[in-house]
Design a protein around this motif. Structure first.
Motif, short mmCIF file in Angstrom:
data_model
loop_
_atom_site.label_atom_id
_atom_site.label_comp_id
_atom_site.label_asym_id
_atom_site.label_seq_id
_atom_site.Cartn_x
_atom_site.Cartn_y
_atom_site.Cartn_z
N VAL A 20 -4.18 11.14 -4.95
CA VAL A 20 -5.61 11.25 -4.68
C VAL A 20 -5.80 11.81 -3.27
O VAL A 20 -5.31 11.23 -2.30
CB VAL A 20 -6.31 9.89 -4.80
CG1 VAL A 20 -7.81 10.04 -4.50
CG2 VAL A 20 -6.10 9.31 -6.20
N VAL A 21 -6.49 12.94 -3.18
CA VAL A 21 -6.76 13.57 -1.89
C VAL A 21 -8.12 13.14 -1.36
O VAL A 21 -8.29 12.87 -0.17
CB VAL A 21 -6.71 15.11 -2.02
CG1 VAL A 21 -7.05 15.78 -0.69
CG2 VAL A 21 -5.34 15.56 -2.50
N HIS A 22 -9.10 13.05 -2.25
CA HIS A 22 -10.47 12.71 -1.84
C HIS A 22 -11.15 11.96 -2.97
O HIS A 22 -10.93 12.24 -4.14
CB HIS A 22 -11.24 13.99 -1.51
CG HIS A 22 -12.57 13.73 -0.84
ND1 HIS A 22 -13.73 13.54 -1.54
CD2 HIS A 22 -12.90 13.61 0.48
CE1 HIS A 22 -14.73 13.33 -0.70
NE2 HIS A 22 -14.25 13.38 0.53
N GLY A 23 -11.97 10.99 -2.62
CA GLY A 23 -12.69 10.22 -3.62
C GLY A 23 -11.81 9.12 -4.19
O GLY A 23 -10.86 8.66 -3.56
N THR B 99 -0.26 -1.66 -18.44
CA THR B 99 -0.91 -2.05 -17.20
C THR B 99 -2.42 -1.93 -17.37
O THR B 99 -2.91 -1.08 -18.12
CB THR B 99 -0.44 -1.18 -16.02
OG1 THR B 99 -1.10 -1.59 -14.83
CG2 THR B 99 -0.75 0.28 -16.26
N GLY B 100 -3.16 -2.79 -16.68
CA GLY B 100 -4.61 -2.70 -16.71
C GLY B 100 -5.10 -1.59 -15.82
O GLY B 100 -4.32 -0.98 -15.08
N PRO B 101 -6.40 -1.26 -15.86
CA PRO B 101 -6.94 -0.20 -15.00
C PRO B 101 -6.67 -0.50 -13.53
O PRO B 101 -6.80 -1.62 -13.07
CB PRO B 101 -8.45 -0.23 -15.30
CG PRO B 101 -8.54 -0.84 -16.67
CD PRO B 101 -7.44 -1.85 -16.73
N GLN B 102 -6.25 0.53 -12.80
CA GLN B 102 -5.97 0.40 -11.39
C GLN B 102 -6.77 1.45 -10.62
O GLN B 102 -6.80 2.62 -11.01
CB GLN B 102 -4.48 0.58 -11.10
CG GLN B 102 -3.59 -0.43 -11.81
CD GLN B 102 -2.14 -0.23 -11.45
OE1 GLN B 102 -1.71 -0.47 -10.32
NE2 GLN B 102 -1.34 0.20 -12.41
N ARG B 103 -7.39 1.02 -9.52
CA ARG B 103 -8.16 1.95 -8.69
C ARG B 103 -7.24 2.62 -7.68
O ARG B 103 -6.41 1.97 -7.04
CB ARG B 103 -9.27 1.21 -7.96
CG ARG B 103 -10.07 2.09 -7.02
CD ARG B 103 -10.94 1.29 -6.09
NE ARG B 103 -11.57 2.15 -5.09
CZ ARG B 103 -10.96 2.55 -3.97
NH1 ARG B 103 -9.72 2.18 -3.71
NH2 ARG B 103 -11.61 3.33 -3.10
N LEU B 104 -7.38 3.94 -7.53
CA LEU B 104 -6.64 4.70 -6.54
C LEU B 104 -7.62 5.37 -5.58
O LEU B 104 -8.64 5.94 -6.02
CB LEU B 104 -5.76 5.77 -7.18
CG LEU B 104 -4.43 5.34 -7.78
CD1 LEU B 104 -4.65 4.57 -9.09
CD2 LEU B 104 -3.54 6.55 -8.05
N GLY B 105 -7.33 5.31 -4.29
CA GLY B 105 -8.14 5.95 -3.27
C GLY B 105 -7.36 7.02 -2.54
O GLY B 105 -6.20 7.31 -2.88
N PRO B 106 -7.95 7.63 -1.52
CA PRO B 106 -7.27 8.71 -0.78
C PRO B 106 -5.91 8.27 -0.24
O PRO B 106 -5.77 7.20 0.35
CB PRO B 106 -8.25 9.01 0.35
CG PRO B 106 -9.59 8.61 -0.19
CD PRO B 106 -9.33 7.40 -1.03
N PRO C 242 6.69 1.94 -16.33
CA PRO C 242 6.05 3.15 -16.86
C PRO C 242 4.99 3.74 -15.93
O PRO C 242 4.79 4.95 -15.92
CB PRO C 242 5.41 2.66 -18.17
CG PRO C 242 6.26 1.48 -18.57
CD PRO C 242 6.65 0.83 -17.29
N ALA C 243 4.32 2.91 -15.17
CA ALA C 243 3.31 3.39 -14.22
C ALA C 243 3.51 2.70 -12.88
O ALA C 243 3.53 1.47 -12.80
CB ALA C 243 1.90 3.11 -14.75
N VAL C 244 3.70 3.48 -11.84
CA VAL C 244 3.88 2.97 -10.47
C VAL C 244 2.71 3.46 -9.64
O VAL C 244 2.37 4.64 -9.67
CB VAL C 244 5.20 3.49 -9.86
CG1 VAL C 244 5.23 3.26 -8.36
CG2 VAL C 244 6.39 2.82 -10.52
N VAL C 245 2.08 2.57 -8.91
CA VAL C 245 1.01 2.94 -7.99
C VAL C 245 1.40 2.53 -6.59
O VAL C 245 1.67 1.35 -6.32
CB VAL C 245 -0.34 2.30 -8.38
CG1 VAL C 245 -1.39 2.58 -7.29
CG2 VAL C 245 -0.81 2.84 -9.72
N LEU C 246 1.47 3.50 -5.69
CA LEU C 246 1.73 3.25 -4.27
C LEU C 246 0.43 3.50 -3.51
O LEU C 246 -0.08 4.62 -3.47
CB LEU C 246 2.81 4.19 -3.75
CG LEU C 246 4.25 3.88 -4.14
CD1 LEU C 246 5.14 5.08 -3.85
CD2 LEU C 246 4.75 2.67 -3.38
N THR C 247 -0.13 2.46 -2.93
CA THR C 247 -1.34 2.63 -2.13
C THR C 247 -0.99 3.18 -0.77
O THR C 247 0.16 3.06 -0.31
CB THR C 247 -2.08 1.30 -1.98
OG1 THR C 247 -1.26 0.39 -1.24
CG2 THR C 247 -2.39 0.69 -3.36
#
Length: 328
Positions: free
Chosen positions: A42-45, A54-61, A149-154
């Motif tokens: 995510v670059v913007h927004g 996995t449940g819904p995860q929010r990603l930011g900039p 299966p899904a990795v999210v790095l904040t």
């Protein structure tokens, strides 16, 4: 070369599909391309990811998601927004992924915004970078199978300037730009995987944790750097400064298998990837990974993968184009 460095070597560093997505809410994109690996930054927004397991995860900039195929996933402004766009696999005779509405109407041309940019508004309030690896490799599989299966790095979990650099470079159209983008995407992938494995959580693969072990770490580095050397446990123990019994016991405890079994798996993974290169013969691959003859490699390869090196090669290397014949 350690396993992470292996992702940057040879065919796994080429042929990635890279795109900037620029959209305004409401938006929802379902990806069903069955690619081995995708990276979304995510670059913007902000965006919400919904993926299998996995449940819904929010990603930011600055946040990055790694998605292991072939499971589908969805990015949207909100989990409640109905899917508007479906991205499917490449179709015969049509290069690139297939983009359509839910009812199958093609969208690729109408949503093209410029060089490697796609969406509804070039200055959209949401901008994502999407990198898709269409070529799976054996070295890559050994690493990525250790990821969920899904990795999210904040952005708070790691520090990397690479998202910004890739965003600056993605819409340039200059000589050699495809190579520049491939390398940047690879570096971003390696940084993300390393950051994930380095977390204090205990789910990093054994071979990654073992690299910090004072006995096993040096032994692993030797095996990775010189896979073709005729290693024995005694030779490896001497090079690492411990007894043969100590090395054998500690290696099995930390890695989960004996040193020579690990070496065999690493050699065969390297051979499997080498055989994807059109110019590398079975004989050359055998020599480069430490087998005295192509027959020795073939026997070990078939035990591990269930097919011969020649069958593996035919399945992954395109047949050469026929030579044009003169018109009589």
């Amino acid at each position: 070369m350690d396993p992470l460095a292996g992702l940057l070597d040879g065919p796994r560093a080429r042929g990635a599909f890279l795109l900037r997505v620029a959209v305004d809410p409401p938006w929802s994109i379902r990806v069903e391309d069955r690619a081995p690996l995708s990276l979304v930054a995510v670059v913007h927004g902000e965006a919400h990811l919904s993926a299998a397991g996995t449940g819904p995860q929010r990603l930011g900039p600055g946040d990055v998601a790694l998605l292991r195929g072939p499971q589908p996933y969805t990015f949207a402004d909100s989990p409640a927004t109905p899917v508007q766009v479906v991205i499917g696999p490449e179709r015969p005779g049509t290069p690139g992924q297939h983009c359509s509405t839910v009812d199958g109407r093609p969208l690729a041309d109408s949503m093209r915004l410029g060089v490697r940019t796609w969406g509804t508004n070039p200055q959209g309030s949401v901008r994502l970078l999407v990198g898709t690896y269409c070529l799976g490799t054996e070295v890559g599989r050994r690493i990525l199978s250790a990821l969920p299966p899904a990795v999210v790095l904040t952005a708070g979990m790691w520090r990397s300037p690479l998202v910004g650099v890739l965003d600056e470079e993605i819409d340039r159209d200059e000589p050699g730009q495809e190579v520049v983008l491939d390398r940047l995407l690879d570096l971003l992938l390696i940084s993300a995987v390393r950051a994930w494995f380095s977390r204090p959580d205990p789910d990093a693969p054994a071979w990654y944790r073992a690299q910090g072990d004072p006995v096993v770490g040096p032994a692993l580095r030797l095996l990775h750097e010189e896979p073709a050397r005729p290693w024995t446990v005694a030779d490896l123990a001497e090079r690492t400064g411990v007894s043969r019994a100590t090395l054998a016991r500690r290696f099995a405890e930390v890695v989960g298998e004996p040193p020579m079994a690990y070496l065999t798996g690493w050699r065969l993974a390297l051979a499997a990837d080498l055989l994807r290169e059109p110019e590398v013969t079975v004989t050359a691959a055998a020599r480069r990974v430490g087998y005295a003859t192509p027959f020795a490699l073939s026997a070990a390869f078939k035990r591990r993968y269930g097919v011969s090196p020649q069958q593996h090669r035919r399945a992954h290397v395109p047949a050469p184009d026929p030579v044009p014949q003169p018109v009589p």
